[in-house]
Design an enzyme around this catalytic site. Sequence first.
Site, PDB file in Angstrom:
ATOM      1  N   CYS A 207       0.808  -1.224   0.000  1.00  0.00           N
ATOM      2  CA  CYS A 207       0.000   0.000   0.000  1.00  0.00           C
ATOM      3  C   CYS A 207       0.838   1.271   0.000  1.00  0.00           C
ATOM      4  CB  CYS A 207      -0.942  -0.008   1.192  1.00  0.00           C
ATOM      5  SG  CYS A 207      -2.003  -1.480   1.243  1.00  0.00           S
TER       6      CYS A 207
ATOM      7  N   HIS B 162      -3.048   6.757   2.245  1.00  0.00           N
ATOM      8  CA  HIS B 162      -3.536   5.484   1.710  1.00  0.00           C
ATOM      9  C   HIS B 162      -4.969   5.296   2.177  1.00  0.00           C
ATOM     10  CE1 HIS B 162      -4.284   1.334   1.045  1.00  0.00           C
ATOM     11  NE2 HIS B 162      -4.056   0.968   2.290  1.00  0.00           N
TER      12      HIS B 162
ATOM     13  N   ASN C 208     -10.534  -0.067  -0.699  1.00  0.00           N
ATOM     14  CA  ASN C 208      -9.080  -0.040  -0.527  1.00  0.00           C
ATOM     15  C   ASN C 208      -8.418  -0.744  -1.710  1.00  0.00           C
ATOM     16  OD1 ASN C 208      -6.410  -0.691   0.187  1.00  0.00           O
ATOM     17  ND2 ASN C 208      -6.900  -0.962   2.344  1.00  0.00           N
TER      18      ASN C 208
END
Length: 346
Positions: free
Chosen positions: A135, A271, A302
Amino acid sequence: MTAESVPKGGTRGSRIAAGPRLAIPARILAVGAYRPGRGVANAELSRTLDTSDAWIVKRTGIRRRCAASPGETVVTMGAAAAEKALAAAGRSVDAVDCVVAATMSYTGQSPSAAVQIARELGAKRVGAFDVSAACAGFNYALDVARSLIAGGSARHVLVVASERMSDLIDPGDRTTAVIFSDGAGAALVGAYGEPGIGPMTWGSDGSLAGVAGQDLTWAHFRDTPGCRGPYFRMRGPELYRWAISEMPAVALRAVDAAGLDLADLAAFVPHQANLRMIEAIADRLGLPGHVVVARDVEDQGNTSAASIPLAISRLKEECAVASGAPALLLGFGAGVAYGAQVIRLP
């Protein structure tokens, strides 16, 4: 060979030519996004999982995520996002010197996703390689692009973050199935008259590898008849506690390295892990009220490495922040690996 053509202290070929000492500034010239057409609402997940829309929204802030079709791969989605970035910058693919792909979900291994994205774009004789930092992948790839330009190795670098997390997620695992999503974001990074990408603050902690990561290796899958493929697993509460306790300091160091204060920022683009985590980190940072906090996760989910460029793209689409305004980027995730830098928005 004349005396004048021989370097002092040796013969021709005994030294590597240093070339000019370069420190060329770089900036993100444009971004592009690709979001798969199929959206998966919370109500759909509640039909197969022990969950509900209210439970998911309360714990993650996510109302919808994207699911790629069989034809929407890490490569095709990445190439589509890259084409949009090139078009927005008014550049052709011929201007690209290197493609850097950030991905944790590309399962092809070799040739790299970047090489295949370059092929899809019709880019020839360009450098191409992948970066694997989960990420935080976009942050890492962006700093690689900045360094390539600063050193004179490239004038334009395509940073492509593309993820098909649905290939790694156990559909029966409520912890991950409600969070992760598919999509791609790209940024064209180019030489510029003044710095538009600040110094990177980064790090990793391998002792936390079990908090988020694949539960099996591909070698185990290969060598064990009847074994299922590896799934990405996550211990959400531990990751949440680590992120809100450690990441504010990382973010502050990036702001300081850029020679700015929090009050100078126009946007915070972390993120897009989940909304609770984003809001907790923003609160601990003590961001001034005028700083726009990206919340792309609510409708996108996500998307690991792709989440930051996708969030930047949405801010641009909504005209939420002016071009040239400073934004703090913060990536963190599996490994654990993390990184942050301040940029000027395209």
